[in-house]
Write an enzyme that holds these catalytic residues in place. Structure first.
Site, PDB file in Angstrom:
ATOM      1  N   LYS A   1      -3.711   3.294  -2.561  1.00 39.94           N
ATOM      2  CA  LYS A   1      -4.851   4.172  -2.806  1.00 39.94           C
ATOM      3  C   LYS A   1      -4.607   5.495  -2.107  1.00 39.94           C
ATOM      4  O   LYS A   1      -3.961   5.569  -1.073  1.00 39.94           O
ATOM      5  CB  LYS A   1      -6.148   3.559  -2.267  1.00 39.94           C
ATOM      6  CG  LYS A   1      -6.533   2.221  -2.880  1.00 39.94           C
ATOM      7  CD  LYS A   1      -7.825   1.722  -2.262  1.00 39.94           C
ATOM      8  CE  LYS A   1      -8.242   0.392  -2.859  1.00 39.94           C
ATOM      9  NZ  LYS A   1      -7.316  -0.690  -2.481  1.00 39.94           N
TER      10      LYS A   1
ATOM     11  N   ASP B   1       0.819  -1.209   0.000  1.00 32.66           N
ATOM     12  CA  ASP B   1       0.000   0.000   0.000  1.00 32.66           C
ATOM     13  C   ASP B   1       0.856   1.262   0.000  1.00 32.66           C
ATOM     14  O   ASP B   1       2.056   1.235   0.286  1.00 32.66           O
ATOM     15  CB  ASP B   1      -0.893   0.023   1.243  1.00 32.66           C
ATOM     16  CG  ASP B   1      -2.089  -0.894   1.131  1.00 32.66           C
ATOM     17  OD1 ASP B   1      -2.364  -1.374   0.025  1.00 32.66           O
ATOM     18  OD2 ASP B   1      -2.760  -1.120   2.162  1.00 32.66           O
TER      19      ASP B   1
ATOM     20  N   MET C   1      -7.684   9.014   8.330  1.00 32.53           N
ATOM     21  CA  MET C   1      -8.049   9.557   7.014  1.00 32.53           C
ATOM     22  C   MET C   1      -8.991  10.750   7.146  1.00 32.53           C
ATOM     23  O   MET C   1      -9.937  10.906   6.369  1.00 32.53           O
ATOM     24  CB  MET C   1      -8.706   8.459   6.157  1.00 32.53           C
ATOM     25  CG  MET C   1      -7.820   7.240   5.949  1.00 32.53           C
ATOM     26  SD  MET C   1      -8.712   5.833   5.251  1.00 32.53           S
ATOM     27  CE  MET C   1      -9.717   5.308   6.658  1.00 32.53           C
TER      28      MET C   1
END
Length: 247
Positions: free
Chosen positions: A59, A37, A172
């Site tokens: 991502k 990731d 996030m």
């Protein structure tokens, strides 16, 4: 031990390579292919052996290099080729890492797996910043919350977060932080509740910004703060000036 048709889901921790578990390190050293990731740090990536195939499937907001469904299929394909396949995820795979979704894909395909947990960003970043997530005098519980706002909406149970005796940790949440702060205040959280924004936690580039719910929008408008970040909200943040080992 890895075998044909087998995938190992490994938590890479929040950044500092020395926070890898011994088991995680051993698994990485034995890998034929590693799917990793965006949040896996360069220092952790440097531990992957030469000759091991590396496949980036990271991502970021509005930019998914590989769709989630395709990641699952890649894991299945590599495992069926007999490769010792490692899925390397920042933090812990089961805390906002979509590890459960990927394991469901493996189960559906009849692929065996194991999970190597990692230190999640909340515990790693908080410890390196000197902010205890719980404290008998300030916080008797801690909540891990996703701050990723789908379609820019804020659909959380805000009333549950109003109590001052709990620590809130948002993953996030940088882009949506002004909305998050506003909704928390409307739900009853005090305007002067302290808030910490931790950038690149546990790495040599770690930066901690201390503010309040009322002032955070102004801080974001006047200072450069970049992801990856972790946001800690609650009275325990007041201990930063006392317990931070770097102050």
């Amino acid at each position: 031990m890895a075998q044909r048709g087998f995938v190992q889901l490994v938590g890479a921790g929040p950044g500092d390579p020395e926070l890898l578990t011994l088991k995680a390190y051993k698994v990485i050293q034995q890998a034929d292919v590693v799917l990793y990731d965006r949040l896996v740090s360069d220092a952790v990536m440097a531990l992957i052996p030469e000759g091991c195939e590396r496949v980036y499937v990271g991502k970021r907001r509005a930019d998914h290099s590989v769709p989630q469904k395709q990641i699952g299929q890649l894991l299945v394909d590599y495992a069926r080729q007999g490769k010792q396949t490692v899925r390397l995820k920042g933090g812990d795979p089961f805390i906002f890492g979509r590890g459960g979704e990927e394991l469901e894909e493996l189960v559906a395909a009849g692929i065996g797996f194991s999970v190597v947990p990692g230190i999640t960003a909340a515990s790693g970043c908080a410890a390196y910043a000197g902010i205890p997530l719980t404290h008998r005098d300030y916080s008797q519980s801690v909540r891990f919350i996703t701050g990723h706002l789908k379609d820019d909406s804020v659909n959380l149970h805000w009333a549950e977060f109003a109590h001052s005796d709990q620590t809130l940790v948002f993953y996030m949440g940088l882009v949506g932080l002004p909305k998050i702060a506003s909704r928390l205040q409307k739900a009853g959280r005090s305007f002067d509740t302290p808030l910490a924004i931790i950038e690149r936690g546990t790495t040599p580039e770690q930066k901690v910004t201390i503010t309040t719910l009322a002032e955070v929008a102004k801080v974001l408008a006047t200072q450069e703060i970049h992801a990856p970040t972790l946001i800690i909200i609650g009275d325990v943040v007041n201990l930063y000036s006392k317990l931070n080992p770097n102050l």
